[in-house]
Design a protein around this motif. Structure first.
Motif, PDB file in Angstrom:
ATOM      1  N   THR A   7      36.223-127.887  73.305  1.00  0.00           N
ATOM      2  CA  THR A   7      37.024-129.098  73.346  1.00  0.00           C
ATOM      3  C   THR A   7      38.383-128.755  73.945  1.00  0.00           C
ATOM      4  OG1 THR A   7      35.923-130.069  71.423  1.00  0.00           O
ATOM      5  CG2 THR A   7      38.126-130.893  71.951  1.00  0.00           C
ATOM      6  N   PHE A   8      38.844-129.592  74.867  1.00  0.00           N
ATOM      7  CA  PHE A   8      40.123-129.374  75.539  1.00  0.00           C
ATOM      8  C   PHE A   8      41.213-130.243  74.906  1.00  0.00           C
ATOM      9  CE2 PHE A   8      37.289-127.400  78.394  1.00  0.00           C
ATOM     10  CZ  PHE A   8      38.009-126.625  79.296  1.00  0.00           C
ATOM     11  N   TYR A   9      42.452-129.811  75.122  1.00  0.00           N
ATOM     12  CA  TYR A   9      43.614-130.512  74.575  1.00  0.00           C
ATOM     13  C   TYR A   9      44.642-130.616  75.690  1.00  0.00           C
ATOM     14  CZ  TYR A   9      47.150-131.666  70.959  1.00  0.00           C
ATOM     15  OH  TYR A   9      48.104-132.277  70.164  1.00  0.00           O
ATOM     16  N   GLY A  15      57.195-134.104  79.251  1.00  0.00           N
ATOM     17  CA  GLY A  15      57.408-135.035  78.149  1.00  0.00           C
ATOM     18  C   GLY A  15      57.302-134.362  76.799  1.00  0.00           C
ATOM     19  N   PHE A  16      56.258-133.567  76.605  1.00  0.00           N
ATOM     20  CA  PHE A  16      55.990-132.887  75.336  1.00  0.00           C
ATOM     21  C   PHE A  16      57.181-132.031  74.900  1.00  0.00           C
ATOM     22  CE2 PHE A  16      54.461-129.032  73.187  1.00  0.00           C
ATOM     23  CZ  PHE A  16      53.693-129.546  72.155  1.00  0.00           C
ATOM     24  N   CYS A  17      57.826-131.394  75.869  1.00  0.00           N
ATOM     25  CA  CYS A  17      58.931-130.484  75.556  1.00  0.00           C
ATOM     26  C   CYS A  17      60.290-131.176  75.556  1.00  0.00           C
ATOM     27  CB  CYS A  17      58.945-129.322  76.546  1.00  0.00           C
ATOM     28  SG  CYS A  17      57.469-128.278  76.488  1.00  0.00           S
ATOM     29  N   GLY A  18      60.311-132.476  75.812  1.00  0.00           N
ATOM     30  CA  GLY A  18      61.571-133.209  75.773  1.00  0.00           C
ATOM     31  C   GLY A  18      62.497-132.898  76.927  1.00  0.00           C
ATOM     32  N   ALA A  19      61.943-132.580  78.093  1.00  0.00           N
ATOM     33  CA  ALA A  19      62.753-132.252  79.264  1.00  0.00           C
ATOM     34  C   ALA A  19      63.253-133.526  79.939  1.00  0.00           C
ATOM     35  CB  ALA A  19      61.931-131.425  80.250  1.00  0.00           C
ATOM     36  N   TYR A 312      44.074-136.008  74.186  1.00  0.00           N
ATOM     37  CA  TYR A 312      45.444-136.078  74.688  1.00  0.00           C
ATOM     38  C   TYR A 312      46.418-135.923  73.518  1.00  0.00           C
ATOM     39  CZ  TYR A 312      49.465-137.692  77.402  1.00  0.00           C
ATOM     40  OH  TYR A 312      50.681-137.787  78.036  1.00  0.00           O
ATOM     41  N   TYR A 313      47.391-135.068  73.688  1.00  0.00           N
ATOM     42  CA  TYR A 313      48.252-134.676  72.567  1.00  0.00           C
ATOM     43  C   TYR A 313      48.839-135.889  71.834  1.00  0.00           C
ATOM     44  CZ  TYR A 313      52.698-135.486  75.150  1.00  0.00           C
ATOM     45  OH  TYR A 313      53.765-136.048  75.817  1.00  0.00           O
ATOM     46  N   GLY A 314      48.701-135.862  70.517  1.00  0.00           N
ATOM     47  CA  GLY A 314      49.200-136.932  69.669  1.00  0.00           C
ATOM     48  C   GLY A 314      48.167-137.986  69.343  1.00  0.00           C
ATOM     49  N   SER A 315      47.186-138.166  70.207  1.00  0.00           N
ATOM     50  CA  SER A 315      46.173-139.186  69.930  1.00  0.00           C
ATOM     51  C   SER A 315      45.263-138.781  68.789  1.00  0.00           C
ATOM     52  CB  SER A 315      45.350-139.469  71.194  1.00  0.00           C
ATOM     53  OG  SER A 315      46.125-140.180  72.147  1.00  0.00           O
ATOM     54  N   GLU A 316      45.221-137.473  68.464  1.00  0.00           N
ATOM     55  CA  GLU A 316      44.368-137.038  67.358  1.00  0.00           C
ATOM     56  C   GLU A 316      44.917-137.482  66.008  1.00  0.00           C
ATOM     57  OE1 GLU A 316      47.045-133.338  67.939  1.00  0.00           O
ATOM     58  OE2 GLU A 316      46.285-135.034  69.116  1.00  0.00           O
ATOM     59  N   GLU A 337      56.873-131.770  65.972  1.00  0.00           N
ATOM     60  CA  GLU A 337      55.805-130.941  65.405  1.00  0.00           C
ATOM     61  C   GLU A 337      54.557-131.799  65.259  1.00  0.00           C
ATOM     62  OE1 GLU A 337      57.195-131.671  60.755  1.00  0.00           O
ATOM     63  OE2 GLU A 337      57.490-129.709  61.695  1.00  0.00           O
ATOM     64  N   PRO A 338      53.392-131.184  65.055  1.00  0.00           N
ATOM     65  CA  PRO A 338      52.170-131.977  64.858  1.00  0.00           C
ATOM     66  C   PRO A 338      52.291-132.874  63.626  1.00  0.00           C
ATOM     67  CG  PRO A 338      51.654-129.652  65.244  1.00  0.00           C
ATOM     68  CD  PRO A 338      53.130-129.732  65.026  1.00  0.00           C
ATOM     69  N   LYS A 339      51.596-134.001  63.681  1.00  0.00           N
ATOM     70  CA  LYS A 339      51.607-134.953  62.562  1.00  0.00           C
ATOM     71  C   LYS A 339      50.178-135.262  62.117  1.00  0.00           C
ATOM     72  CE  LYS A 339      54.126-137.974  64.881  1.00  0.00           C
ATOM     73  NZ  LYS A 339      54.922-139.196  65.166  1.00  0.00           N
ATOM     74  N   PRO A 340      49.421-134.232  61.713  1.00  0.00           N
ATOM     75  CA  PRO A 340      48.005-134.454  61.394  1.00  0.00           C
ATOM     76  C   PRO A 340      47.823-135.387  60.206  1.00  0.00           C
ATOM     77  CG  PRO A 340      48.703-132.262  60.696  1.00  0.00           C
ATOM     78  CD  PRO A 340      49.836-132.831  61.504  1.00  0.00           C
TER      79      PRO A 340
END
Length: 460
Positions: A7-9, A15-19, A312-316, A337-340
Motif C-alpha cells: 500500500t502506498f502513501y 504543503g505537508f511541510c508548511g512551506a 493520500y495523507y490525512g484522508s486515512e 502530526e498524525p491524527k489517527p
C-alpha cells in the motif's frame, strides 16, 4: 514487482511541510518532518511513500528549476538523505515524482536560452520557434504544457535531454536510495523515452518501480513489459465515489468487470493499476461523498478490488478538502502530526489483510451479487478465494447467488455504528472499526449483509 503487494502513501511535501507557496529563496529544513512520520507509516502498514515534487522549483514543484537540488523551502540534499535513511529503517520505500515532460521558466537551461537565444547550446532542449514570441515577451515562442506557459515543455526526442534526465535519476538512486518513480503526466511522455527509462532503471536497480499518471485512454499503451509497471486508475477512482453518491453500485462493478473480469475481452487482466479515492489533484473523499457513512465502505472497496491502493495523507482519518476553481491549496495542508482515529484503525486492518492475501493482491475478479445498493465480488488466485461484500444501504440485506457456497473465514467485518446502535444519518461520523477476530461462516447460497457494512471472507 514488490509494489503489487504493498500500500502506498502519497504526500505533497510543499504543503505537508508548511512551506511557502512561492519560492522565497530562504533555506529551511522542513523536509525532516517526513522522517518524523516514519514510525507512524510503518505501524499503518505502508510499503512505500510517493512524494510529489521535492526539487528546486519556481512555485508548486512541477515548475522545476534544478533536478539535482532539494527545494530550499524544504531543506538540503543532506536533509533528504536523512529522511530516506529513516524511512528505509522503518521498512518504508521511497518513490519520487519524476516531472519529465516540462520544467519551470526558472530552469537553468531555459534561462540560458532566454539570455543567448539562437546562440544557446540548449535551444533544442525545448520546443522553440524563434519566428514567434511568447506571452512573456521572450523574443521566441515555445510550447507550454496544455497551454500553461509557466511550464516549458522539454524535447524528449533530443538525446541530450534524455541523457541529462537519466543522469539525474541515477543520482537520486545512488545518493538517496530511492525505490521508484511516479511519472507526472505520463500520457504526454514520449514512448521511446519511457522505454529507455525502464531499461536504464532496471539495470541500475533491479525492481525499481515506475508508476505513471494517466487520466484517460488505453492504459495498455504505457503499462507493459517495455514501459511502466503501473499507472493511475482514474476510471475506477470516479466509479468509487460516484457509485456511492448515486447509490448505483452498477457503475463501479461495470468498470471493474470491464478492466479485470473473466471474459476474454476484459482489458487489464493481469495488470496492477494504482487505485485511490483521492489525491493532490482532486477533492478529498470525506468532502466529495454525500453520505459520510460511506467513507469506510469506500476504503473497504478500494482494498478489496484489483490494483495497488494508494492513500493520500490525512484522508486515512477522514480529513476534508475541496478543490477550488483556481488553486489546490485546500487539498495540500500541513498537519503538525498524525491524527489517527477509528477510520485509521480500519484502514490499518485492511492493509494488513490485503498484504497477506494472494487473492487480493494478484487474483482475478468476478461479480457475484450486484444491486443498486449492494456489491459482492470474488477475488481468486491459484491458492486462495476471497469474497468482498459491500452494503451501501441503511438497511440490512441478504444477497443470494449459487456462487455463495462453502465455508469461509471472515477476516474483516466493519459495520458503521455497530458499537452504539445503528446510525443512518448523513451527519453521523464513522465510529466502530472492524477489530473482530476471524470467525467461521458457512454460506449456503446466501450472505447476510448488515447496513453500511464491509466484509471480507476467505474460503477455508
Amino acid at each position: 514487482m514488490w509494489a503489487y503487494n504493498e500500500t502506498f502513501y502519497q504526500i505533497y511535501p510543499i504543503g505537508f511541510c508548511g512551506a511557502p507557496v512561492h519560492n522565497d529563496g530562504i533555506e529551511a529544513h522542513r523536509i525532516l518532518k517526513i522522517g518524523e512520520w516514519a514510525e507512524y507509516l510503518q505501524k499503518l502498514g505502508i510499503g512505500s511513500i510517493i512524494l510529489n515534487p521535492i526539487f528546486e522549483s519556481d512555485n508548486h514543484g512541477y515548475d522545476t528549476r534544478d533536478f539535482t537540488k532539494i527545494d530550499c523551502r524544504l531543506g538540503t540534499n543532506e536533509d533528504f538523505k536523512e529522511v530516506c535513511q529513516r524511512l528505509h529503517e522503518h521498512d518504508v520505500k521511497i518513490m519520487l515524482d519524476g516531472v519529465f515532460n516540462h520544467v519551470g521558466r526558472g530552469f537553468w537551461a531555459f534561462k540560458d536560452v532566454q539570455e543567448k537565444k539562437w546562440d544557446s547550446p540548449y535551444k533544442d532542449w525545448f520546443k522553440i520557434n524563434f519566428d514567434g514570441n511568447s506571452c512573456y515577451n521572450d523574443g521566441f515562442w515555445y510550447a507550454g504544457w496544455e497551454g500553461h506557459y509557466e511550464l516549458v515543455e522539454l524535447n524528449l526526442q533530443n538525446p541530450a535531454v534524455v541523457d541529462y534526465l537519466l543522469d539525474c535519476v541515477k543520482m537520486w538512486i545512488e545518493e538517496f536510495g530511492i525505490d521508484g518513480l511516479r511519472l507526472d503526466v505520463a500520457y504526454s511522455l514520449d514512448h521511446n523515452f519511457m522505454k529507455r527509462l525502464r531499461s536504464f532503471c532496471e539495470e541500475l536497480k533491479p525492481g525499481f518501480a515506475l508508476i505513471g499518471e494517466v487520466l484517460f485512454g488505453d492504459y495498455n499503451l504505457i503499462v507493459n513489459d517495455e514501459m511502466l509497471h503501473s499507472c493511475t486508475n482514474y476510471e475506477c477512482y470516479k466509479g468509487i465515489y460516484s457509485s456511492f453518491n448515486s447509490m448505483n453500485m452498477f457503475e463501479i462493478a461495470h468498470s471493474l468487470n470491464r478492466q479485470y473480469g473473466p471474459e476474454q475481452w476484459c482489458i487489464y487482466r493481469g495488470k496492477h493499476l494504482m487505485t485511490f479515492v483521492d489525491n493532490h489533484d482532486v477533492s478529498r473523499l470525506a468532502t466529495i461523498l454525500t453520505n459520510k457513512n460511506h467513507i469506510p465502505l469506500a476504503y473497504g472497496l478500494l482494498f478489496g478490488m484489483p490494483g495497488i491502493p494508494c492513500i493520500y495523507y490525512g484522508s486515512e482519518w477522514g480529513e476534508e478538502g475541496a478543490k477550488a476553481p483556481d488553486n489546490d491549496y485546500a487539498l495540500r495542508p500541513c498537519f503538525e502530526e498524525p491524527k489517527p482515529n477509528e477510520l485509521t484503525d480500519f484502514i490499518r486492518e485492511l492493509i494488513a489483510v490485503r498484504r497477506e492475501s494472494d487473492a487480493l493482491c494478484n487474483g482475478s475478479y468476478r461479480n457475484v451479487v450486484l444491486t443498486n445498493h449492494q456489491l459482492v465480488f470474488e477475488r481468486r488466485s491459484d491458492s486462495e478465494r476471497v469474497l468482498v461484500a459491500i452494503n451501501a444501504s441503511d438497511q440490512e440485506y441478504t444477497g443470494g447467488s449459487h456462487e455463495l457456497q462453502g465455508t469461509f473465514e471472515r477476516t474483516v467485518l466493519y459495520q458503521v455504528g455497530s458499537a452504539e446502535g445503528q446510525k443512518t444519518s448523513d451527519s453521523d461520523s464513522v465510529n466502530t472499526a472492524g477489530k473482530n477476530e476471524p470467525e467461521i461462516v458457512a454460506l449456503q447460497g446466501q450472505i447476510a449483509m448488515p447496513a453500511y457494512s464491509v466484509q471480507y471472507l476467505k474460503m477455508v
